[in-house]
Write a protein that holds these residues in place. Structure first.
Motif, short mmCIF file in Angstrom:
data_model
loop_
_atom_site.label_atom_id
_atom_site.label_comp_id
_atom_site.label_asym_id
_atom_site.label_seq_id
_atom_site.Cartn_x
_atom_site.Cartn_y
_atom_site.Cartn_z
N GLU A 1 -3.79 12.72 -2.05
CA GLU A 1 -2.89 12.76 -3.03
C GLU A 1 -2.02 12.91 -2.39
O GLU A 1 -0.59 12.33 -1.52
N ARG A 2 -1.76 14.45 -1.75
CA ARG A 2 -0.86 14.89 -0.85
C ARG A 2 -0.19 13.75 0.72
O ARG A 2 1.15 13.77 1.10
N ASP A 3 -1.43 13.81 1.22
CA ASP A 3 -1.37 12.83 2.56
C ASP A 3 -0.44 11.20 1.83
O ASP A 3 -0.09 10.94 2.45
N VAL A 4 -0.98 11.14 1.12
CA VAL A 4 -0.06 9.64 0.52
C VAL A 4 1.00 9.53 0.21
O VAL A 4 1.68 9.62 0.65
N THR B 1 -2.88 1.37 5.95
CA THR B 1 -1.79 2.37 6.26
C THR B 1 -0.11 2.30 6.31
O THR B 1 0.82 3.32 5.65
N MET B 2 0.32 1.58 4.51
CA MET B 2 1.10 1.58 3.26
C MET B 2 0.74 2.68 2.60
O MET B 2 1.81 3.45 2.22
N PHE B 3 -0.26 3.64 2.69
CA PHE B 3 -0.57 4.36 1.80
C PHE B 3 -1.04 5.96 2.54
O PHE B 3 -1.22 7.01 2.15
N TRP B 4 -1.90 5.48 3.57
CA TRP B 4 -2.75 6.24 4.31
C TRP B 4 -1.69 6.43 5.61
O TRP B 4 -1.33 5.22 6.69
N PRO B 5 -1.87 7.82 6.08
CA PRO B 5 -1.23 8.00 7.18
C PRO B 5 -2.13 7.37 8.65
O PRO B 5 -3.23 7.47 8.28
N ASP B 6 -1.55 6.38 9.84
CA ASP B 6 -1.89 6.05 10.82
C ASP B 6 -3.03 7.19 11.26
O ASP B 6 -1.93 6.80 12.71
N SER B 7 -3.56 7.95 11.23
CA SER B 7 -3.39 8.74 12.40
C SER B 7 -5.15 9.12 12.03
O SER B 7 -5.83 9.67 11.40
N TRP C 1 -9.32 9.75 5.97
CA TRP C 1 -9.37 8.65 4.70
C TRP C 1 -9.95 7.57 4.78
O TRP C 1 -10.38 6.60 3.85
N ASP C 2 -11.10 7.37 5.68
CA ASP C 2 -11.31 5.54 6.14
C ASP C 2 -12.81 6.33 6.28
O ASP C 2 -13.76 5.29 6.81
N HIS C 3 -13.46 6.63 5.41
CA HIS C 3 -14.76 6.80 5.18
C HIS C 3 -15.44 6.47 4.84
O HIS C 3 -15.16 5.82 3.25
N GLU C 4 -16.92 5.31 5.26
CA GLU C 4 -17.11 4.88 3.73
C GLU C 4 -18.17 5.21 2.75
O GLU C 4 -18.25 5.98 2.71
N MET C 5 -18.35 4.72 1.37
CA MET C 5 -19.17 4.42 0.81
C MET C 5 -19.81 5.50 0.95
O MET C 5 -20.85 6.22 0.64
N VAL C 6 -20.58 4.70 1.99
CA VAL C 6 -22.08 4.95 2.86
C VAL C 6 -21.57 6.03 3.69
O VAL C 6 -20.80 6.03 4.73
N LEU D 1 -14.19 3.22 9.37
CA LEU D 1 -14.31 2.19 9.69
C LEU D 1 -13.29 2.19 10.73
O LEU D 1 -13.12 1.22 11.74
N ARG D 2 -12.43 3.25 11.23
CA ARG D 2 -11.34 3.35 12.46
C ARG D 2 -12.32 3.51 13.16
O ARG D 2 -11.67 4.19 14.77
#
Length: 383
Positions: free
Chosen positions: A28-31, A130-136, A141-146, A151-152
């Motif tokens: 939440e802090r990152d967002v 990337t409007m919510f999560w930093p594009d870094s 933040w980009d781990h799939e449910m599996v 993602l990246r």
């Protein structure tokens, strides 16, 4: 006898939906930091940071629905509004949820993101993620449910056949994203190790998961995809995988390319197939429908014009409620007067003529007072 089943709702062409996990300590802090920075840079118009209880109880512009509530396990609700090409307004809502398990390989905070534009979504628009999560790359933040899928980055298939089958099977059941599989004809150099998805348009980049098969996994990849998904992959080629429910218009040969050169150049033919597949009418999972309902019916970040419209709608609603209450009071008064008249007539016809005072010419008395006097006639003498 066959059971009746409700057909799944297709993804609207105005909507961007995503669900993944954040493995960092304070998502939440990152967002919050990213939203503050983007608002200061005027990339977004405005944003809200809401407690789930507050979000569920607040008054919304649209009629409320139980599925519009964040639901159990919700941690925070974030909303943001921005504009894209031709001044098109985009509204987006991100909800974070407590992890189902705190094990290292299955933990992380789940997030669900739904965004909707005023017209059909264009792949070249900025990614709502990337409007919510930093594009870094430093923010996970980009781990799939599996577990083990991101993602990246490039996701190499496990060496074990059973593990590879399990991964693709679970991705097909749990993922909201498009999945592709690329076979490396030979071990690529540093430029070829870059994900193919990095060449995709911005808004599509975070909707595609790239799997890779090593050079010695050509037979394994072909066997696994044929057994689990009914499609094959040529040596050194790539395929868009038919994940989830069947997609109308999908043809395995149509969405397969025989060669992908992993030398750092842009694989235009394969990218075109990914873009084409992403535009096909795909059915929405039930959880995705709920996320879209929350966005549409649980929206809080109103513009001044929307606030005015909302206030006018509330005035109209209260006026209708007041009119209904007034009508009910009138009906109650008429019923009371009819009951008093019937009571007086029954009392007069029972031989006690003159015992009930006449109400003619005494309209100034209230119905309650007349009713009390009438009841007093049946009590008899007090002594």
């Amino acid at each position: 006898m066959a059971k009746n089943s409700t057909p799944a709702t297709p993804f609207p062409d105005t909507v961007w939906l995503g669900r993944a996990r954040h493995l960092g300590p304070e998502p939440e802090r990152d967002v919050r930091r990213n939203l503050i920075a983007l608002k200061a840079a005027r990339v977004i118009d405005d944003f809200l940071d809401l407690d789930p209880v507050e979000a569920a109880r607040s008054t919304d512009l649209y009629p409320r629905d139980e599925s519009a509530d964040p639901g159990p396990g919700a941690r925070r609700v974030f909303e943001a509004r921005w504009r894209v090409r031709d001044d098109v307004v985009v509204r987006a809502q991100l909800v974070t949820y407590d992890p189902e398990s705190r094990r290292a390989d299955k933990g992380g905070v789940t997030w669900v993101l739904a965004a909707e534009a005023e017209r059909a979504w264009e792949a070249g628009w900025p990614s709502p993620a990337t409007m919510f999560w930093p594009d870094s790359d430093r923010i996970e933040w980009d781990h799939e449910m599996v577990p083990g899928v991101r993602l990246r980055s490039v996701n190499h298939l496990p060496k074990d056949d059973d593990e590879a089958r399990r991964r693709l099977r679970e991705c097909g059941r749990q993922s909201w994203f498009v999945h592709v599989l690329v076979h490396e004809a030979m071990t690529p150099e540093a430029a070829g190790q870059r994900p193919v998805t990095a060449f995709l348009p911005a808004s599509l980049r975070h909707r595609v998961v790239e799997h890779r098969a090593a050079p010695d996994q050509a037979l394994t990849a072909d066997f696994v995809t044929k057994r689990e998904l009914g499609v094959g992959i040529p040596r050194g080629g790539a395929v868009v995988l038919p994940m989830g429910p069947p997609v109308p218009g999908y043809d395995a040969e149509r969405f397969t390319v025989p060669h992908v050169f992993l030398d750092g150049s842009e694989p235009t033919a394969f990218l075109d197939l990914i873009v084409e597949f992403a535009t096909l009418p795909r059915p929405m999972p039930p959880e995705a429908e709920q996320a879209l309902t929350r966005l549409r019916q649980g929206w809080h970040l109103l513009t001044p014009d929307e606030e005015l419209t909302h206030a006018r709608a509330m005035v109209t609603r209260y006026a209708k409620a007041l009119a209904a209450m007034t009508e009910s009071c009138d009906l109650y008064r008429e019923a009371a007067e009819s009951a008093l008249a019937a009571l007086a007539e029954a009392n007069g016809g029972g031989g006690a003529a003159g015992a009930l005072p006449s109400t003619a010419g005494r309209a100034e008395e209230s119905p309650l007072k007349s009713f009390t006097k009438s009841l007093g006639l049946f009590r008899g003498p007090k002594k």
